[in-house]
Design a protein around this motif. Structure first.
Motif, mmCIF file in Angstrom:
data_model
loop_
_atom_site.group_PDB
_atom_site.id
_atom_site.type_symbol
_atom_site.label_atom_id
_atom_site.label_comp_id
_atom_site.label_asym_id
_atom_site.label_seq_id
_atom_site.Cartn_x
_atom_site.Cartn_y
_atom_site.Cartn_z
ATOM 1 N N VAL A 175 3.481 0.604 2.965
ATOM 2 C CA VAL A 175 3.248 -0.516 3.882
ATOM 3 C C VAL A 175 3.239 -1.800 3.061
ATOM 4 O O VAL A 175 2.485 -1.907 2.099
ATOM 5 N N TYR A 186 0.855 -1.193 0.000
ATOM 6 C CA TYR A 186 0.000 0.000 0.000
ATOM 7 C C TYR A 186 0.891 1.244 0.000
ATOM 8 O O TYR A 186 1.903 1.274 0.683
ATOM 9 N N ALA A 212 1.968 -5.161 3.112
ATOM 10 C CA ALA A 212 0.972 -5.888 3.900
ATOM 11 C C ALA A 212 1.094 -7.398 3.709
ATOM 12 O O ALA A 212 0.812 -8.166 4.625
ATOM 13 N N PRO A 217 -2.378 -11.633 14.441
ATOM 14 C CA PRO A 217 -2.598 -10.385 15.165
ATOM 15 C C PRO A 217 -3.108 -9.272 14.261
ATOM 16 O O PRO A 217 -3.012 -9.364 13.026
ATOM 17 N N SER A 218 -3.645 -8.232 14.868
ATOM 18 C CA SER A 218 -4.109 -7.067 14.128
ATOM 19 C C SER A 218 -2.955 -6.499 13.304
ATOM 20 O O SER A 218 -1.829 -6.387 13.797
ATOM 21 N N GLY A 219 -3.218 -6.211 12.031
ATOM 22 C CA GLY A 219 -2.188 -5.653 11.157
ATOM 23 C C GLY A 219 -1.311 -6.695 10.490
ATOM 24 O O GLY A 219 -0.396 -6.351 9.740
ATOM 25 N N SER A 220 -1.584 -8.002 10.720
ATOM 26 C CA SER A 220 -0.728 -9.049 10.136
ATOM 27 C C SER A 220 -1.026 -9.305 8.662
ATOM 28 O O SER A 220 -0.282 -10.005 7.988
ATOM 29 N N GLY A 221 -2.147 -8.747 8.152
ATOM 30 C CA GLY A 221 -2.457 -8.897 6.735
ATOM 31 C C GLY A 221 -3.639 -9.801 6.427
ATOM 32 O O GLY A 221 -3.902 -10.108 5.262
ATOM 33 N N LYS A 222 -4.401 -10.181 7.456
ATOM 34 C CA LYS A 222 -5.526 -11.103 7.246
ATOM 35 C C LYS A 222 -6.559 -10.551 6.267
ATOM 36 O O LYS A 222 -6.940 -11.226 5.310
ATOM 37 N N SER A 223 -7.006 -9.316 6.545
ATOM 38 C CA SER A 223 -8.036 -8.725 5.674
ATOM 39 C C SER A 223 -7.495 -8.511 4.269
ATOM 40 O O SER A 223 -8.200 -8.756 3.277
ATOM 41 N N THR A 224 -6.249 -8.087 4.183
ATOM 42 C CA THR A 224 -5.649 -7.876 2.867
ATOM 43 C C THR A 224 -5.602 -9.189 2.088
ATOM 44 O O THR A 224 -5.957 -9.221 0.897
HETATM 45 P P1 ADP Z 1 -5.387 -7.437 9.617
HETATM 46 O O1 ADP Z 1 -6.617 -7.751 8.865
HETATM 47 O O2 ADP Z 1 -4.582 -8.648 9.978
HETATM 48 O O3 ADP Z 1 -5.631 -6.557 10.808
HETATM 49 P P2 ADP Z 1 -4.774 -5.740 7.374
HETATM 50 O O4 ADP Z 1 -4.746 -6.624 6.188
HETATM 51 O O5 ADP Z 1 -5.997 -4.929 7.627
HETATM 52 O O6 ADP Z 1 -4.417 -6.617 8.669
HETATM 53 O O7 ADP Z 1 -3.536 -4.747 7.331
HETATM 54 C C1 ADP Z 1 -2.194 -5.168 7.082
HETATM 55 C C2 ADP Z 1 -1.329 -3.930 7.028
HETATM 56 O O8 ADP Z 1 -1.656 -3.173 5.859
HETATM 57 C C3 ADP Z 1 -1.513 -2.993 8.208
HETATM 58 O O9 ADP Z 1 -0.247 -2.400 8.464
HETATM 59 C C4 ADP Z 1 -2.507 -1.965 7.682
HETATM 60 O O10 ADP Z 1 -2.378 -0.737 8.349
HETATM 61 C C5 ADP Z 1 -2.095 -1.875 6.234
HETATM 62 N N1 ADP Z 1 -3.223 -1.509 5.354
HETATM 63 C C6 ADP Z 1 -4.369 -2.215 5.178
HETATM 64 N N2 ADP Z 1 -5.154 -1.615 4.271
HETATM 65 C C7 ADP Z 1 -4.490 -0.497 3.884
HETATM 66 C C8 ADP Z 1 -4.781 0.549 2.955
HETATM 67 N N3 ADP Z 1 -5.916 0.576 2.267
HETATM 68 N N4 ADP Z 1 -3.862 1.516 2.808
HETATM 69 C C9 ADP Z 1 -2.720 1.526 3.504
HETATM 70 N N5 ADP Z 1 -2.371 0.564 4.374
HETATM 71 C C10 ADP Z 1 -3.243 -0.432 4.556
#
Ligand code: ADP
Ligand code: ADP
Length: 232
Positions: free
Chosen positions: A20, A13, A22, A41-48
């Motif tokens: 970042v 990103y 991800a 953990p939060s921020g590990s990239g699960k949603s991405t």
């Molecule tokens: P999780 O779901 O495990 O909490 P995310 O996939 O949401 O993790 O995020 C992984 C990393 O990518 C984090 O550092 C988050 O801040 C960053 N991130 C996620 N989406 C975006 C975005 N749209 N723009 C910039 N950084 C992003």
């Protein structure tokens, strides 16, 4: 069979100092007819990772496949078609339309895709999800657990190749959460549905057949046939 596949997926990103990374080279196969959980953990990239697998987000590098379709290079129109026809989504916030009844919400994705519901399958989904007498209710007349079961039925009614669930129990008490997870698991066991669920809740993950653990954008561990103790 493999329902979805990520091959050396990287997701970056932003750029420069705001950059970042991800996902750092994630490869995984989602087995058809299995219930896969992604934890970390939060921020590990699960949603991405889930967004990349589901075609909601483009990868920076690597490949993603849903069934026989390679997502990379499909283009916006192709991705929209794929999301409508081959995948289903369940969100933490239910995302039901407030002015529609439960039944109308469940049938909406099919209506948008211009497809007719298979009435027999619709009945099966409704019976399994336990909403029989509440189909005419609007979301505001339903409990959180019931609303999420409506959202599950909506995701399953088109028999998608893969259902993606992002923290589906995040807004539910433990009893409603257990009902939703039991329903998801039975759709896998009894109907061969493929489900990928993102969660940070070990109890939720224990309903899956397999748990993939992410840390800092990489797969660091995995468990098959998890039990609650092992997931903790
Ligand atoms: P999780 O779901 O495990 O909490 P995310 O996939 O949401 O993790 O995020 C992984 C990393 O990518 C984090 O550092 C988050 O801040 C960053 N991130 C996620 N989406 C975006 C975005 N749209 N723009 C910039 N950084 C992003
Ligand atoms: P979750 O991890 O539960 O999905 P987040 O708060 O991480 O929730 O992300 C919510 C939304 O914001 C997502 O669409 C994500 O892509 C986006 N996002 C997350 N982190 C960032 C960030 N650092 N910059 C911009 N967008 C982000």
């Amino acid at each position: 069979a493999v329902a979805a596949r990520a091959v050396d997926v990287w997701k970056v990103y932003g750029s420069g100092e705001a950059q970042v990374v991800a996902l750092r080279g994630v490869s995984m196969e989602v087995a058809a007819g299995r219930f896969t959980a992604i934890m970390g953990p939060s921020g590990s990239g699960k949603s991405t990772l889930m967004h990349c697998l589901a075609g909601l987000d483009a990868v920076t590098r690597g490949e993603v496949h849903i069934g026989d379709t390679k997502l990379t290079g499909l283009g916006d129109a192709g991705l929209t078609k794929l999301r409508r026809e081959q995948v289903g989504f369940i969100f933490q916030q239910f995302n039901l339309l407030p002015t529609l009844t439960a039944e109308e919400n469940i049938l909406l994705p099919l209506a948008i895709a211009g497809r007719k519901p298979d009435r027999e399958w619709f009945r099966t989904v409704i019976d399994t999800v336990g909403l029989g007498d509440r189909l005419g209710h609007r979301p505001s007349q339903l409990s959180g657990g019931q609303q999420q079961r409506v959202a599950c039925a909506r995701a399953l009614v088109s028999r998608p190749e893969v259902v993606f669930a992002d923290e589906p129990t995040g807004n539910l008490d433990s009893r409603s959460g257990a009902e939703v997870l039991s329903f998801l698991r039975s759709s896998v066991r009894e109907h061969g549905q493929t489900i990928v669920m993102v969660t940070h809740d070990p109890t939720a993950a224990s309903y899956a057949d397999r748990v993939v653990f992410l840390a800092d954008g990489r797969i660091v561990n995995e468990l098959t046939e998890p039990t609650p103790q092992k997931v903790l």
